[in-house]
Design a protein around this motif. Structure first.
Motif, short mmCIF file in Angstrom:
data_model
loop_
_atom_site.label_atom_id
_atom_site.label_comp_id
_atom_site.label_asym_id
_atom_site.label_seq_id
_atom_site.Cartn_x
_atom_site.Cartn_y
_atom_site.Cartn_z
N SER A 88 16.59 15.08 75.12
CA SER A 88 17.92 15.67 75.29
C SER A 88 19.03 14.82 74.68
O SER A 88 20.00 15.35 74.16
CB SER A 88 18.21 15.92 76.76
N ASN A 89 18.93 13.51 74.77
CA ASN A 89 19.98 12.63 74.25
C ASN A 89 19.52 11.80 73.05
O ASN A 89 20.17 10.84 72.67
CB ASN A 89 20.47 11.70 75.36
N ALA A 90 18.40 12.19 72.46
CA ALA A 90 17.84 11.42 71.34
C ALA A 90 18.80 11.33 70.16
O ALA A 90 18.89 10.29 69.50
CB ALA A 90 16.51 12.03 70.88
N HIS A 98 16.40 2.13 68.39
CA HIS A 98 15.47 1.82 67.30
C HIS A 98 16.11 1.19 66.07
O HIS A 98 15.43 0.92 65.08
CB HIS A 98 14.70 3.09 66.91
N GLY A 99 17.43 1.02 66.09
CA GLY A 99 18.10 0.31 65.00
C GLY A 99 18.29 1.08 63.72
O GLY A 99 18.59 0.49 62.68
N LYS A 100 18.10 2.37 63.76
CA LYS A 100 18.34 3.19 62.57
C LYS A 100 18.74 4.59 63.00
O LYS A 100 18.35 5.04 64.07
CB LYS A 100 17.13 3.22 61.64
N PRO A 101 19.52 5.28 62.16
CA PRO A 101 19.94 6.65 62.49
C PRO A 101 18.72 7.56 62.66
O PRO A 101 17.65 7.28 62.12
CB PRO A 101 20.77 7.09 61.29
N ILE A 102 18.90 8.65 63.38
CA ILE A 102 17.78 9.54 63.70
C ILE A 102 17.09 10.07 62.45
O ILE A 102 15.86 10.19 62.42
CB ILE A 102 18.23 10.69 64.64
N GLU A 103 17.84 10.38 61.40
CA GLU A 103 17.22 10.88 60.18
C GLU A 103 16.27 9.85 59.59
O GLU A 103 15.15 10.16 59.19
CB GLU A 103 18.27 11.29 59.14
N GLU A 104 16.69 8.61 59.56
CA GLU A 104 15.83 7.54 59.05
C GLU A 104 14.64 7.29 59.98
O GLU A 104 13.53 7.03 59.53
CB GLU A 104 16.64 6.24 58.86
N PHE A 105 14.88 7.38 61.28
CA PHE A 105 13.81 7.20 62.25
C PHE A 105 12.73 8.26 62.06
O PHE A 105 11.53 7.96 62.14
CB PHE A 105 14.36 7.26 63.68
#
Length: 141
Positions: A88-90, A98-105
């Motif tokens: 829900s809040n990912a 995780h130290g990187k934006p969601i797209e990069e993750f």
């Protein structure tokens, strides 16, 4: 002593035979049970309130890509597995965790589990964009 060993062997054989018989007659496996539960949850979601139905449409990409096998998205009323965290809040939290934006993750995860999942089932740019859109919607609710 001899009698104890015989009783143990007979008990073990009865236990193995009982388990074998159960799975032969039920014809079920854990994977089949999980698929049935996922289908039931999806049907239940589609049959309930309009907002849940709208959420289900939003979450179609998560279902298609198998995300809901391990994760739920409670803010969109998407029930899934409990192995992974609720997403829900990912959209807001991934970079901090995780130290990187969601797209990069989603391209190259830093967690061991997700790294294996993404390597086995890579996402296209379109799929990644659709997942990010759904997670952004969830984070705004």
């Amino acid at each position: 002593m001899k009698q104890t060993v015989i009783i143990f062997i007979i008990s073990a054989l009865i236990g193995l035979a009982g388990g074998y018989t159960y799975f032969q007659f039920t014809g079920k496996s854990q994977a089949a049970d999980a698929k049935q539960k996922t289908a039931a949850v999806q049907k239940e979601t589609n049959d309930s309130k309009e907002t849940v139905s709208a959420s289900s449409k939003e979450g179609d990409i998560l279902q298609q890509k198998g995300c809901l096998s391990c994760h739920s998205v409670s803010k969109l009323n998407l029930q899934g597995g409990t192995t992974g965290p609720d997403l829900s809040n990912a959209y807001k939290e991934v970079e901090g965790k995780h130290g990187k934006p969601i797209e990069e993750f989603l391209k190259a995860p830093t967690s061991a589990v997700m790294s294996g999942v993404i390597k086995s089932h890579p996402l296209t740019n379109e799929e990644r964009a659709a997942i990010i859109k759904v997670l952004k919607t969830a984070s705004e609710k």
